[in-house]
Each structure stands twice: as C-alpha cells, then as structure tokens.
Design a protein around this motif. Sequence first.
Motif, PDB file in Angstrom:
ATOM      1  N   ASP A   1      52.044  53.299  40.155  1.00 32.44           N
ATOM      2  CA  ASP A   1      51.172  52.945  41.267  1.00 32.44           C
ATOM      3  C   ASP A   1      51.821  51.840  42.106  1.00 32.44           C
ATOM      4  O   ASP A   1      52.282  50.820  41.566  1.00 32.44           O
ATOM      5  CB  ASP A   1      49.825  52.474  40.726  1.00 32.44           C
ATOM      6  N   THR A   2      51.847  52.028  43.410  1.00 37.51           N
ATOM      7  CA  THR A   2      52.576  51.095  44.278  1.00 37.51           C
ATOM      8  C   THR A   2      51.987  49.696  44.260  1.00 37.51           C
ATOM      9  O   THR A   2      52.711  48.703  44.070  1.00 37.51           O
ATOM     10  CB  THR A   2      52.608  51.633  45.720  1.00 37.51           C
ATOM     11  N   SER A   3      50.683  49.556  44.451  1.00 39.24           N
ATOM     12  CA  SER A   3      50.096  48.218  44.513  1.00 39.24           C
ATOM     13  C   SER A   3      50.180  47.510  43.172  1.00 39.24           C
ATOM     14  O   SER A   3      50.426  46.289  43.109  1.00 39.24           O
ATOM     15  CB  SER A   3      48.641  48.306  44.987  1.00 39.24           C
ATOM     16  N   THR A   4      50.010  48.253  42.077  1.00 38.47           N
ATOM     17  CA  THR A   4      50.141  47.656  40.749  1.00 38.47           C
ATOM     18  C   THR A   4      51.562  47.180  40.517  1.00 38.47           C
ATOM     19  O   THR A   4      51.797  46.075  40.001  1.00 38.47           O
ATOM     20  CB  THR A   4      49.749  48.677  39.669  1.00 38.47           C
ATOM     21  N   THR A   5      52.529  48.004  40.900  1.00 38.15           N
ATOM     22  CA  THR A   5      53.936  47.635  40.722  1.00 38.15           C
ATOM     23  C   THR A   5      54.287  46.426  41.578  1.00 38.15           C
ATOM     24  O   THR A   5      55.014  45.525  41.126  1.00 38.15           O
ATOM     25  CB  THR A   5      54.840  48.825  41.092  1.00 38.15           C
ATOM     26  N   GLU A   6      53.790  46.369  42.798  1.00 41.26           N
ATOM     27  CA  GLU A   6      54.072  45.218  43.666  1.00 41.26           C
ATOM     28  C   GLU A   6      53.498  43.936  43.067  1.00 41.26           C
ATOM     29  O   GLU A   6      54.118  42.873  43.142  1.00 41.26           O
ATOM     30  CB  GLU A   6      53.496  45.470  45.056  1.00 41.26           C
ATOM     31  N   ARG A   7      52.326  44.045  42.463  1.00 39.46           N
ATOM     32  CA  ARG A   7      51.702  42.863  41.848  1.00 39.46           C
ATOM     33  C   ARG A   7      52.525  42.368  40.670  1.00 39.46           C
ATOM     34  O   ARG A   7      52.760  41.159  40.519  1.00 39.46           O
ATOM     35  CB  ARG A   7      50.287  43.237  41.408  1.00 39.46           C
ATOM     36  N   VAL A   8      52.985  43.293  39.831  1.00 38.92           N
ATOM     37  CA  VAL A   8      53.823  42.915  38.689  1.00 38.92           C
ATOM     38  C   VAL A   8      55.180  42.415  39.162  1.00 38.92           C
ATOM     39  O   VAL A   8      55.704  41.418  38.649  1.00 38.92           O
ATOM     40  CB  VAL A   8      53.972  44.108  37.724  1.00 38.92           C
ATOM     41  N   SER A   9      55.760  43.070  40.142  1.00 34.50           N
ATOM     42  CA  SER A   9      57.068  42.662  40.650  1.00 34.50           C
ATOM     43  C   SER A   9      57.029  41.249  41.214  1.00 34.50           C
ATOM     44  O   SER A   9      57.960  40.461  41.014  1.00 34.50           O
ATOM     45  CB  SER A   9      57.544  43.635  41.733  1.00 34.50           C
ATOM     46  N   ALA A  10      55.957  40.918  41.923  1.00 34.16           N
ATOM     47  CA  ALA A  10      55.817  39.569  42.471  1.00 34.16           C
ATOM     48  C   ALA A  10      55.714  38.532  41.349  1.00 34.16           C
ATOM     49  O   ALA A  10      56.322  37.446  41.419  1.00 34.16           O
ATOM     50  CB  ALA A  10      54.591  39.499  43.374  1.00 34.16           C
ATOM     51  N   ALA A  11      54.962  38.876  40.296  1.00 31.75           N
ATOM     52  CA  ALA A  11      54.848  37.956  39.157  1.00 31.75           C
ATOM     53  C   ALA A  11      56.190  37.793  38.464  1.00 31.75           C
ATOM     54  O   ALA A  11      56.560  36.680  38.050  1.00 31.75           O
ATOM     55  CB  ALA A  11      53.795  38.479  38.180  1.00 31.75           C
TER      56      ALA A  11
END
Length: 427
Positions: free
Chosen positions: A319-329
């Motif tokens: 999932d794009t938004s989930t991955t972006e959230r984890v990537s930012a962390a």
Amino acid sequence: MTTSSAAAAVLAGLEGIRAEQEELYRSLHRHPELSHQEQRTAAVVTEGLHRAGFQVHEKVGGTGVVGVLRNGDGPSVLLRADMDALPVREDTGLPYASTETATDGDGNEVPVMHACGHDVHVACLLGAARLFASTRDAWNGTVVALFQPAEETGDGAQGMIDDDLTGIVPGVDVALAQHVLPFPAGRVGTHAGPILSAADSMRVTVHGRGAHGSMPQAAVDPVVLAAMIVVRLQTVVAREVPPTETAVLTVGSIQAGTKSNVIPESAQLQLNLRTYSDTTRDTMLAAVRRIVTAECEASASPRAPEFELFDRFPLTDNDTSTTERVSAAFADFFGDRAATIAQQSASEDFSDIPRALGVPYTYWCIGGADADAYRRAEQGGRVAQDIPVNHSAAFAPVLQPTLRTGTEALVVAALAWLAAEPAPRTV
C-alpha cells in the motif's frame, strides 16, 4: 510523544537483551524445522510471548502462534514473522550450523536448514515484542505478534486464516512484515506498490503414443512435443507481455522415457511463472494452456493435455500511503541506511493475511550480508558470485547488525502508528 522519541524509549533496552536475543537466534538456526513441522519453534515463541505478558493463541493453522498485547486506546498493529526452514544441507561452517534432518511430506529423509533467514525474523519479532512489553509508557494501542508456519510452501498464511485468524485478532489497522536479503547488514529497504512477484507452478502432462525407437512412424513422440512446447513458451514473455511489465516463465523440469530406443507414452513438464500484476498473471496462464493445447493438436496427440497448478503465491503489493509512512519513519531513524529498493523476484504468502483482515500493509527488506565482504564483492563486480543468496546452502546472515536492525525496523515501523496520541474519548 513523537515516533522518534517513542522509538528511543522503546529501543533503549535493546542492548540489554542483545546477548539473549543472539543466543535465541543461534538456537533457532541450529534447530530448524520444515514447513508445518515447526513444533519446537512454536514452543519457543509461545514461551517468549508468555514471559513478555502477551495473550497467546497457540496452534493457529497448525503450528502458528499469535500474541496480543493491549496497551490502552490506539491503533492495532500486526507484525508478522515466518518460522519454517528448508530441505537444504547447510554448508556455512558456522559453529551453530544445523545438522538436523527430517521426514518431508513425501516421506523422504532430508537435511534441514534455515537457508532463508526465518530464524532472523523470529528472533527480531520476539525481541521487539519484549521491548514493547517493557515500555508501555511510550506507546498506545495494541501489538499483534504473529508467527506464521509454512511460508515456504505458500499455504501457511491461508491455514491461519482458515483457522479463524480474523476472529482471534482484534480489529487490526495495519499489517507489517520484513525479510532479510543478501545486501549489506544494517540497511533497510522499502518499495511502494508490487515488491514481490506472484508465483504459479504448473505441472503439464502431454500424451503421445509409444513405439520402438526404430519405428517412429508408429509413434506420437511426446519428447518432440515437449521440446516444441518449451521453444514456443519462450514467446509468452517476449511477445505477449508488454515490455513495461516484468515477468518470468521458466521450464524447470522435463521428464520422459526410460531408454534410448523407446519412444515413451507421455512427457511431463514443470513450469514456474512470476508476475507483478493480476492482468499479466492471467494472460500468461492462459497463454500456457493455449500453446500446450495447440502443440498437442499439431502433433496429433491422442489425449488432451493435463494441467495442475501448485505452489501458488499471491502478489505482494505494498500500500502506497502505508509504505510512505514507514519509509518516513525509517528515514528519520536510520538516516542514509534507509533507501528505496527495486522489486524482488521472490514470492511470499504474507499478503494473504492483510487481505483477509481487510487492512493495508507494507513489506520491507533488511540486509544480512557482511558489509565489508559485500563492498569488496561490489568493487570487484562479483556480488552474484561471492555473496550467498537466500535458499543457498551457504546463506548465513551476520548476527550483528542484522538482528539489531531487524528489531529496530519492526519497532520503528509499528510506532509510526502506536506513538500517535490516542483520540479523545467522546461522551
């Protein structure tokens, strides 16, 4: 509390559990178990979760274990690790190398090795579970630690689902998982969208008419038929899949005949397909059936071909938004050790779980190779030759910083949800 401050608080105890976590990993590596046989591993996991104060559900889907730790209001995050090993004879030279053997599903005695790093995954998730349990002031919500059997056979996740997984876990908001790969230890890699391919194995049996090798006119030769099928199948990816799509079709096995001067009655081919979209998957499976059927007709085969699909793995589509959230962390915590990685051609069944739960997910990778050895291999253009890959008898992730990074990644990713302030109660 911010994600970074919560991560600092939860991970403050990581060094204190290092020795025990490393010994746990060595024990798991020394005692691997085949798919659906993970009894010892499940017992170790169950004991560890009980010690940490989790509510534990055992024997989910056979040997699966689910631990639930509730800590007030907040999101529910599922973290998954797989437990099974492979029928591989270990050749790492490690002092804790496996010498185990087991009886496989076909009744054969085989060597067993953690040649894919599932021992790393278990040790990291148990470590993360222990840290979350001891730092409840730093986060809010629920941690679900799921230890899955039989990933290697592609049916372990579905087995847990069929055994009422959706009824066992609370309302999960997101599912997260990771895998160790042969790139430098200490690094983490994320990828939005399809990251692991869907996989389909197919057993194809084509029929001929047997005869003496000196009298081919009396035969319908299934060996020639199989050979023509192999050649024609090479056009599926080259001519039926768009150049912008990645796909692989491999004929891994052809079996026919017993003697040089006997034309056999049949031939069997085993195929493996890897795709990154459902459309391409459907196109290729249909093309295989069409080509095989047409070649059988062209050869005047006396019977229709037979097709059997097995060892099927779903697409892992982050999932794009989930991955972006984890990537930012990850970027905030790991700095330049976190990066975007390319699609991987391996396959997994983890995505069956979030699909059954109806929640978004992301799946990332951590490095397990010795960084200095990898750098030397890279400089010499010999990464493929010198760095053992998953499923190799020489695959051996370095203990550190692999375990530390894998534990940190699970904690940091989960805290991207759990560190958020709980929503105010309505009255």
